[in-house]
Design an enzyme around this catalytic site. Sequence first.
Site, PDB file in Angstrom:
ATOM      1  N   CYS A  37       3.570  -4.425  -5.296  1.00 44.66           N
ATOM      2  CA  CYS A  37       2.646  -5.503  -5.638  1.00 44.66           C
ATOM      3  C   CYS A  37       2.456  -5.663  -7.133  1.00 44.66           C
ATOM      4  CB  CYS A  37       1.295  -5.254  -4.978  1.00 44.66           C
ATOM      5  SG  CYS A  37       0.645  -3.634  -5.363  1.00 44.66           S
ATOM      6  N   CYS A 106      -2.092   0.820  -1.663  1.00 44.37           N
ATOM      7  CA  CYS A 106      -3.155   0.929  -2.671  1.00 44.37           C
ATOM      8  C   CYS A 106      -3.763   2.328  -2.652  1.00 44.37           C
ATOM      9  CB  CYS A 106      -4.250  -0.100  -2.412  1.00 44.37           C
ATOM     10  SG  CYS A 106      -3.665  -1.796  -2.498  1.00 44.37           S
TER      11      CYS A 106
END
Lengths: 136, 180
Positions: A37, A106
């Site tokens: 990302c 994440c």
Amino acid sequence: MSYSTKVLDHYENPRNVGTFNQDDEGVATGMVGAPACGDVMKLQIKVNKDGVIEDAKFKTYGCGSAIASSSLVTEWVKGKTLDEALTIKNTQIAEELALPPVKIHCSVLAEDAIKAAVADYKAKHGEMVVAAACKG
Amino acid sequence: MHSMNFDFSKNHFELLGMTPAYRIDLTKLEQAYRDIQSQVHPDKFAHLNDVERRLSMQWSTQVNEAYQTLRQPLDRARYLLHLNGFELHEETNTAMSPAFLMQQMEWREAIGEARAARDVSDLEHLSGKLRADVLAQQTQLTALLDNDRNFEKAAEVVRELKFMEKLREEINYALEAVEG
């Protein structure tokens, strides 16, 4: 995609945002990034003489889940020894924040940021630990 | 149509008759794609039996996937690496070089500051600088993949390009926010 209440809480009121002076005694920095990302995360820890993390700060450029993950781990590492901090797993972070599968990376980023910061501390202080041991 | 050979074991390059390389002729790629798709277009399925129709549709899907993968530089690089046994592990490989990550932080800060200052010319300057950086990376990637066949280093460059793609998005968002 909807964020969990815990993610929103950390996203809206991130804890421990900021930077320590890298040259300060006991400060170590972990920098990591997720190619998936393009998120980048900097986690800094301040370690006292007893080897306990007494403070932590972060700076993260990324989505809400990445910011929440880093904010959460700054809270979790405080008061832990370096070895205790290394036991924090991304699955615990993901569970605490109720991250959906697409946002698991994440939490991986946050776990790896802790590891990188501890590794940086050990690299910086390795010699000093050996020196202290030799004195005894 | 009946002579159509559905060989599902072909890789994307073989399927579209391209030499497996990062530098490819996009016009030739598009022509090859159009040629095959015209042969398996769903409109031509009407007279086929169920099995033939299903195979034709699967084939059409595979050709489409091959084309979409090969036309995008980063997807093409990722696929080439995959064919050579190298995976990017984009989800789990977080250990980029510290110098590169520090640069990324600086980029993000600069974009954030320009956005906050609503400074369009600064954002356009950043955009131009990024474009030049990306071009240099792509040149390096071509050499690594097609000449040196240094796949490990190439994988690192592709990972770095993923971050630069994100920067491009961030600059575009900022420009939209400031200009809009």
